[in-house]
Motif scaffolding. Structure first.
Motif, short mmCIF file in Angstrom:
data_model
loop_
_atom_site.label_atom_id
_atom_site.label_comp_id
_atom_site.label_asym_id
_atom_site.label_seq_id
_atom_site.Cartn_x
_atom_site.Cartn_y
_atom_site.Cartn_z
N ALA A 1 20.17 33.01 -1.88
CA ALA A 1 19.28 31.86 -1.76
C ALA A 1 20.01 30.76 -1.02
CB ALA A 1 18.84 31.39 -3.14
N TYR A 2 19.41 30.34 0.09
CA TYR A 2 19.99 29.29 0.92
C TYR A 2 19.25 27.99 0.64
CZ TYR A 2 22.15 33.17 3.40
OH TYR A 2 22.87 34.30 3.71
N TRP A 3 19.95 27.07 -0.03
CA TRP A 3 19.39 25.76 -0.32
C TRP A 3 20.53 24.78 -0.49
CZ3 TRP A 3 20.07 23.72 -5.41
CH2 TRP A 3 20.47 24.64 -6.39
N GLU A 4 20.19 23.50 -0.45
CA GLU A 4 21.19 22.44 -0.52
C GLU A 4 21.09 21.71 -1.86
OE1 GLU A 4 21.08 19.92 2.96
OE2 GLU A 4 20.59 21.65 4.22
N PRO A 5 22.07 21.89 -2.74
CA PRO A 5 22.02 21.22 -4.04
C PRO A 5 21.83 19.71 -3.95
CG PRO A 5 23.67 22.94 -4.09
CD PRO A 5 23.22 22.83 -2.67
N ASP A 6 22.45 19.07 -2.96
CA ASP A 6 22.30 17.62 -2.84
C ASP A 6 20.85 17.22 -2.54
OD1 ASP A 6 24.98 17.31 -3.36
OD2 ASP A 6 25.55 16.99 -1.26
N ARG A 7 20.17 18.01 -1.71
CA ARG A 7 18.75 17.73 -1.43
C ARG A 7 17.90 17.91 -2.68
NH1 ARG A 7 17.01 20.72 4.06
NH2 ARG A 7 14.97 20.19 3.23
N THR A 8 18.21 18.96 -3.44
CA THR A 8 17.45 19.20 -4.67
C THR A 8 17.68 18.05 -5.65
OG1 THR A 8 17.45 21.59 -4.42
CG2 THR A 8 17.19 20.74 -6.66
#
Length: 150
Positions: free
Chosen positions: A134-141
């Protein structure tokens, strides 16, 4: 388009085995059913969510096998009250499927976050998931955090 309360599928939909595996995974998570979720994954599967070092995987080496995937569940999935998956596109070929979408997670107190991401599933010939990244950005979340209504 497939629609349920927890999984909204706005993407191509056919009986491709990797796409079907991803759908089974989302359904099990939305139901909060760890046993069902583990049946989607091969005994030797590797799950990276998110890819790289994170709060769930400080070394960034992924969660290996059913024991590692179960530990990830307890840390990252079990504390969530509800998941809402909105899959907006899906690309399936051979033993792989990549889905783009958004996951809204609601915590027991009513607060929530939104994660925009790409999820890549690779399956074995028997249809079980060999790897999920899963490619996602924790800071954006974390920036999307919305406190519980008062």
């Amino acid at each position: 388009m497939i629609t349920s309360d927890a999984v909204i599928w706005n993407a191509p939909n056919d009986d491709h085995p990797a796409r079907a595996a991803s759908q089974r995974s989302y359904s099990a998570v939305a139901k909060g059913d760890l046993a069902e979720w583990l049946t989607v994954y091969a005994e030797d599967a590797v799950l990276e969510d998110p890819v790289g070092p994170s709060m769930f995987d400080p070394e960034g080496k992924g969660h290996h096998g059913h024991a590692g995937i179960s530990a990830f569940w307890e840390q990252a999935i079990a504390p969530i009250e509800t998941f809402r998956f909105e899959i907006n596109d899906s690309f399936a070929h051979h033993l792989t499927c990549a889905n783009t979408g958004r996951i809204t997670t609601t915590f027991p107190d009513g607060s929530h976050t939104v994660t925009d991401l790409v999820m890549v599933y690779v399956i074995h010939e028997d249809g079980t998931v060999a790897s999920m990244k899963a490619y996602w950005e924790p800071d954006r979340t974390m920036a999307s955090f919305t406190p519980a209504p008062r």
